[in-house]
Design an enzyme around this catalytic site. Sequence first.
Site, mmCIF file in Angstrom:
data_model
loop_
_atom_site.group_PDB
_atom_site.id
_atom_site.type_symbol
_atom_site.label_atom_id
_atom_site.label_comp_id
_atom_site.label_asym_id
_atom_site.label_seq_id
_atom_site.Cartn_x
_atom_site.Cartn_y
_atom_site.Cartn_z
ATOM 1 C CB ALA A 69 72.255 -30.623 26.951
ATOM 2 C CG LEU A 70 70.472 -28.906 21.193
ATOM 3 C CD1 LEU A 70 70.529 -28.180 19.849
ATOM 4 C CD2 LEU A 70 69.108 -28.702 21.853
ATOM 5 C CG HIS A 104 66.696 -31.315 21.888
ATOM 6 N ND1 HIS A 104 67.658 -31.915 22.678
ATOM 7 C CD2 HIS A 104 65.880 -30.652 22.721
ATOM 8 C CE1 HIS A 104 67.431 -31.603 23.943
ATOM 9 N NE2 HIS A 104 66.353 -30.840 24.007
ATOM 10 C CE LYS A 141 62.404 -37.843 29.112
ATOM 11 N NZ LYS A 141 62.531 -36.554 29.790
ATOM 12 C CG ASP A 142 59.845 -32.811 28.985
ATOM 13 O OD1 ASP A 142 60.170 -33.576 29.898
ATOM 14 O OD2 ASP A 142 60.679 -32.268 28.232
ATOM 15 C CB SER A 184 69.556 -32.728 28.410
ATOM 16 O OG SER A 184 69.021 -32.260 27.195
ATOM 17 N NE ARG A 185 67.260 -32.574 34.910
ATOM 18 C CZ ARG A 185 66.315 -31.708 34.513
ATOM 19 N NH1 ARG A 185 65.395 -32.091 33.657
ATOM 20 N NH2 ARG A 185 66.301 -30.482 34.981
#
Length: 498
Positions: free
Chosen positions: A30-31, A35, A145-146, A182-183
């Site tokens: 879900a790039l 990404h 982000k993460d 992606s969410r």
Amino acid sequence: MTRIFRRVAALRCWRRSLVGDVGFVPTMGALHRGHGSLMERARRENRYVIVSIFVNPMQFGPQEDFHRYPRTWEADVQLCQSLGVDAIFAPLPAEVVPSFRVVPPPEMVQVLCGPHRPGHFEGVCTIVLQLLNIVQPDRVYLGQKDGQQVAIVARMVEEFHLPVQVVRCPTVREASGLALSSRNRYLQGEEQRVATLLYQALALAVKEFEGGERSVGNLIKSMENFLRPYPQLRLQYIECVDLETLTPLDVIMDGMTAMLAIAGYVGNTRLIDNVLLQKRRPIVAIDGPAGAGKSTVAKLVAEKLGLVYLDTGAMYRAITWSVLQAGIDLEDKSAIVELASNLNLRVTSDAQIFVNGENVTQVIRQQAVTAAVSTVAAIPEVRAILVKEQQALGKAGGVVMEGRDIGTHVFPQAEVKIFLTASVAERARRRQRDLQQRQLEVPDLAEIQKSIEERDYKDMHRPISPLRQAEDAIRIDTDGMTIEEVVDKIISLWQERL
Ligand code: DC
């Protein structure tokens, strides 16, 4: 052409044929442009780029969105192709989901998302270890982000001594400030606008931090007040931790890098975001070839600006001096690394350098050390040791650091970056004059010139951190300039910048 591999054996077979650095971007597909930015960076920094696409079942909780997680294979392949990715690794779960587990340290999962997603980081670490082992990259690219994930993976890489460099890449945002994820595809209509509140709250804290607020409690209170009128965002947490250790912070002191993170639900979609908060005194980085006058200039600049002077070349020299003292053959790199790992180096604010308690400031200037130091400085493990120490020494800022790689590797974020240079002929003349003044033996000019050329060649052609001008460094060619002119120029650049 982007190759696609589904089987471990095939990827391994291809990997073995590669000569050159491999950059790796692990993803769940879900790039998006986030990404994309990792792949672009990997593309710039490596000969080969491998992207994995694998929706890792282990990192989803039983109530989480594993089954509805977006899967956009065709578009993903196209994006990889358009960015020049060499291979996509999209493994079969049966081949890569092990029955063993990698358990992260409790203190790193007791904060932020950890308590809200039990088992999540265990699932992440297990599969990342698996992928790193299969792909064997030189560098792995992860998005800030993460941020908790980056910190935990970086710790895993360090503690397991995995031979890969973790590259932390900045969060990519929409014009609205919303961090790409992606969410975000789950967000419907009005929810898209509500989702931007996460970043707005963080941006408010950034503004207050820049205005001098250092209390985490106060920053969080303002964010909560800002968000109170919007019940559509169901806040899960706002926390502030040290970027690398994830230790919760109460106050953000100078020299620390804090991560202020937020998580919440918008409808059924869980979103996270974070910003970095850091304040330190400025850093001046002065790089350049041997004999360009870096140390003389750096010392004077530090004195005039009230900063601490740090000669990083002296640290390489101190190790080299110890190597010569110990009678280690310069060809025996592993013995040099063993020795360097056990040395206790100490640099004082008045530019004295100690090895295991002995002051070596003078002896490291000997010709024998000068002749051997480029060889020692080209050993990657020696550099890793010293770069870490240099970064720790400069963490709070307020330093002028001088060397070969300060602006490119040690402090690429330095406020003022100088590349100080001069022609070989000019550097040879200066060296000759210097030797004469010190009443030392003076070789003829051609000989000095030759040895300078040799050192330049070694410094510029070593495989790790070769001497080069950082893209954003200011080049000062010192032929025909006096020391005072050079110092004045750097001070006026400093004043312009700050
Ligand atoms: O500046 P100098 O001559 O004292 O530096 C000694 C050596 O150390 C030089 O050959 C290059 C190396 N060096 C380096 O590789 N990286 C630095 N940051 C500083 C010095």
